[in-house]
Design a protein around this motif. Structure first.
Motif, PDB file in Angstrom:
ATOM      1  N   HIS A 433      -3.303  98.823   3.829  1.00 19.67           N
ATOM      2  CA  HIS A 433      -2.228  99.766   3.463  1.00 19.67           C
ATOM      3  C   HIS A 433      -2.134 100.940   4.447  1.00 19.67           C
ATOM      4  O   HIS A 433      -2.668 100.863   5.538  1.00 19.67           O
ATOM      5  CB  HIS A 433      -2.409 100.234   2.016  1.00 19.67           C
ATOM      6  N   GLU A 447      -5.970 103.976  -2.688  1.00 19.82           N
ATOM      7  CA  GLU A 447      -6.684 102.896  -2.011  1.00 19.82           C
ATOM      8  C   GLU A 447      -6.652 103.073  -0.497  1.00 19.82           C
ATOM      9  O   GLU A 447      -7.660 102.892   0.186  1.00 19.82           O
ATOM     10  CB  GLU A 447      -6.059 101.541  -2.392  1.00 19.82           C
ATOM     11  N   HIS A 500     -10.156  96.573   1.254  1.00 29.78           N
ATOM     12  CA  HIS A 500      -9.221  96.932   0.187  1.00 29.78           C
ATOM     13  C   HIS A 500      -9.958  97.386  -1.063  1.00 29.78           C
ATOM     14  O   HIS A 500     -11.161  97.166  -1.205  1.00 29.78           O
ATOM     15  CB  HIS A 500      -8.354  95.714  -0.178  1.00 29.78           C
ATOM     16  N   CYS A 501      -9.186  98.005  -1.977  1.00 34.40           N
ATOM     17  CA  CYS A 501      -9.690  98.289  -3.316  1.00 34.40           C
ATOM     18  C   CYS A 501      -8.776  97.604  -4.317  1.00 34.40           C
ATOM     19  O   CYS A 501      -7.587  97.434  -4.078  1.00 34.40           O
ATOM     20  CB  CYS A 501      -9.703  99.785  -3.600  1.00 34.40           C
ATOM     21  N   GLU A 533      -1.907  92.169  -3.036  1.00 38.62           N
ATOM     22  CA  GLU A 533      -2.116  92.570  -1.645  1.00 38.62           C
ATOM     23  C   GLU A 533      -1.001  92.057  -0.732  1.00 38.62           C
ATOM     24  O   GLU A 533      -0.730  92.637   0.303  1.00 38.62           O
ATOM     25  CB  GLU A 533      -3.481  92.084  -1.133  1.00 38.62           C
TER      26      GLU A 533
HETATM   27 ZN   LIG Z   1      -5.113  96.520  -0.916  1.00 41.37          ZN
END
Ligand SMILES: [Zn+2]
Length: 648
Positions: A433, A447, A500-501, A533
């Motif tokens: 992101h 995130e 990622h989270c 995602e």
């Molecule tokens: Zn992500």
């Protein structure tokens, strides 16, 4: 009948020799490999220089994931080792396999008998197919099936085995044509696939796969399965005579899918719902193997695309055009851009009529290409592959000339690791992101920020360990998903880590999970994570899966899976002592950011921001440090794994 009888392979096999039947093609004229499959006698083993066909028998079949190992002693280690050291051992393997074949299958007296047996079954098949009355009775076909089965079981590795499987596929096609029962067609497909799995390099396999593809498409309502089989014909049997038909079938399937996808309702921004869409930007990126052109729109449009043949008298070469419906050219778009990167000459843009913007890509010659769209923001991606390096040879089937292979014979294995680059030097870290794309946002955390902080921490630690580190972003900027993989391919990095989270509607869910790429999701949760995602709804995942099937096939699926295992295990082990961490294990799903990566690539979901324990942990610098250390330990474990493969 789907095919005219003329497609039959008109060969009578008499005493092991090929004799062409009058009026029909002999196998030797089919434009295939000059030998009769792998299971033949020594005389049918290809001459030197054809070793690539032999090599195929130890490879893990990318379509069916089926390891064919004829020499069991080498099978277990061979398959794993093979992934890492294809080049230097190809000559050695060839020699070993050659001797193994000669030793195990040479038996002229039996071959004579089995040839006659096959001929009998072959004659029965064709006389029954012509007999309009008898062919309507199932039992007659079952008798023919039994004849071919007898041929098969007499020598399941012999030269008649794949032919018997092929003909039993034909038997069930005939039965299906009479019964209209799906299970007959499914059985036919099953026979064709069995032939392809067991004898991947046999000269009849492209016919098997093509026929299976047609049945899946026309009879079994399985376009994704058909796509896989047609693609296998194009990729694995490029010299076969079914290639062109399969390519045409693929293009048709792609076009249908794109139209269906474009026609599907999708949310439109309220403010622009009534006016035309605008083509805001065209960007492109060249790599050795393909050029990726991305058309960015201000909101979703319907589009069609078409491949055009050259018109020499008008000086026009091969082209692909994309028509954007109800769309206008943005003010900043260049109408004529030269690229000249060895793949594309360039592109042209024009307002075809008041409603339609047309983008034309000028190709160098006929090239494999792929058109699909991504959402949020809406953009159309066109990948055009290099004419010199079709995607399959570029990644899956690296070959090395024999003289070059000989050079490595005397090299010390430790040096070989360096010479062939069988180690990890450069790592690209992808902080998921960025900018307006915040990713998950819960419990006061974004995130995108956590991803970036951990990315930098992992990078610094890797540099201390002697790795060269590259990033897809080092600040709060937006990088589209398809750009991230392209960056990794262009820089030819050895590993790709996407950080990622996670988030979930149930706040009780927490845990750490590492993903590698696959077409199918390992679970419903995995599919949901991939959808999030990828920036699409879970139900849209299947479109992407289907259209991008070959990107997945060309990715380093096995290696990525190993890397994901190593990272997951090391992070959990390293963090567990000090903090509570739920081990969700290694999962797989179709993540767009991993597709097309030519190096081992994984996506790490470091925890659920929707869970207050995970969120509190990820908000603390000490915990993030611990996670970063665990990831680095995982990378080191994977590096060790590769190097030990190369040296043992
Ligand atoms: Zn992500």
């Amino acid at each position: 009948m789907i095919f005219p009888e003329g497609r039959d392979i008109g060969i009578l096999l008499i005493q092991g020799k090929r004799v062409a039947r009058p009026g029909k093609n002999a196998a030797g004229q089919r434009g295939h490999h000059p030998y009769q499959g792998l299971g033949g006698t020594c005389a049918s083993v290809p001459p030197k220089g054809k070793s690539m066909h032999m090599r195929g028998s130890l490879r893990i079949h990318p379509i069916h994931n089926f390891a064919i190992a004829r020499v069991s002693r080498f099978a277990a280690r061979g398959a794993a080792l093979w992934r890492h050291v294809r080049r230097p051992v190809s000559v050695l393997m060839f020699t070993l396999l050659l001797s193994a074949f000669c030793w195990s299958t040479a038996s002229p007296s039996r071959a004579m008998g089995i040839g006659q047996q096959f001929n009998e079954a072959y004659r029965e098949f064709h006389s029954l197919a012509k007999d309009t009355k008898r062919k309507r009775f199932r039992s007659h076909w079952e008798d023919v099936e039994a004849l071919f089965n007898a041929v098969y079981s007499r020598n399941p590795k012999g030269e008649y085995a794949p032919k018997a499987l092929y003909y039993n596929g034909r038997v069930y096609e005939e039965m299906g044509a009479v019964s209209f029962v799906d299970s007959d067609y499914a059985k036919a497909v099953d026979y064709y696939h069995r032939a392809a799995e067991r004898f991947p390099t046999h000269t009849w396999i492209d016919d098997c796969l093509y026929r299976a593809g047609v049945l899946l498409r026309d009879k079994l309502d399985n376009p994704a399965g058909a796509h896989r089989d047609f693609l296998a014909v194009v990729r694995e049997h490029p010299d076969g005579d079914m290639r062109e038909r399969a390519q045409r079938a693929l293009n048709e399937l792609d076009a249908t899918a794109a139209q269906q996808q474009a026609a599907a309702p999708r949310p439109r921004p309220v403010s622009t719902a009534d006016g035309p869409a605008h083509l805001d930007m065209i960007r492109y990126r060249s790599s050795d193997d393909y050029t990726r052109v991305v058309l960015e729109m201000d909101h979703p449009v319907e589009y069609v695309y078409k491949f055009l043949d050259p018109i020499p008298e008008k000086g026009k070469g091969h082209r692909v055009y994309i028509d954007l419906r109800n769309a206008r050219m943005g003010a900043d778009i260049d109408r004529n851009v030269r690229i000249s990167d060895g793949i594309l000459r360039g592109y042209r843009v024009g307002q075809n009529d008041a409603q339609t913007t047309r983008v034309v890509l000028d190709l160098l010659k006929y090239q494999d290409h792929k058109v699909f769209h991504l959402d949020n923001p809406f953009r159309i991606v066109v990948d055009v592959y290099s004419p010199d390096k079709p995607p399959s040879s570029a990644t899956a089937q690296q070959s090395i000339p024999e003289d070059a292979a000989k050079r490595y014979e005397d090299v010390d294995p430790q040096d070989l690791v360096k010479v062939l680059g069988l180690t990890i030097k450069t790592v690209m870290i992808d902080a998921g992101h960025g900018a307006h794309d915040k990713g998950a946002a819960h419990n006061g955390l974004y995130e995108k920020d956590i991803n970036l902080t951990v990315a930098k921490e992992v990078g610094a630690l890797l540099e201390k360990e002697g790795f060269h580190v590259l990033y897809t972003r080092t600040d709060d900027t937006f990088v589209p998903l398809e750009e991230r993989t392209a960056m990794a391919n262009m820089s030819k990095v050895d590993l790709f880590l996407s950080l990622h989270c996670n988030a979930f509607r149930k706040s009780s869910i927490r845990g750490f999970e590492t993903y590698s790429l696959s077409l199918k999701s390992s679970s419903e949760q995995a599919r949901r994570v991939a959808a999030r995602e990828n920036g699409v709804q879970p139900h849209q995942i299947s479109d992407l899966q289907f259209i991008l099937a070959d990107l997945v096939l060309n990715s380093k699926v096995e290696e990525s899976s190993d890397l994901a295992e190593d990272i997951q295990r090391n992070v959990v082990r390293h963090v567990r002592g000090k903090y509570g961490i739920r081990d969700h294990g290694h999962r797989h799903a179709p993540f767009y950011v991993l597709m097309g990566a030519k190096m081992p690539a994984v996506l790490v979901e470091m925890g659920y921001l929707t869970n207050r324990h995970d969120a509190a942990n990820l908000g603390s610098a000490k915990y993030r440090r611990r996670i970063a250390e665990g990831i680095v330990k995982g990378v080191l474990a994977y590096k060790k794994r590769i190097e030990s493969f190369a040296m043992n």
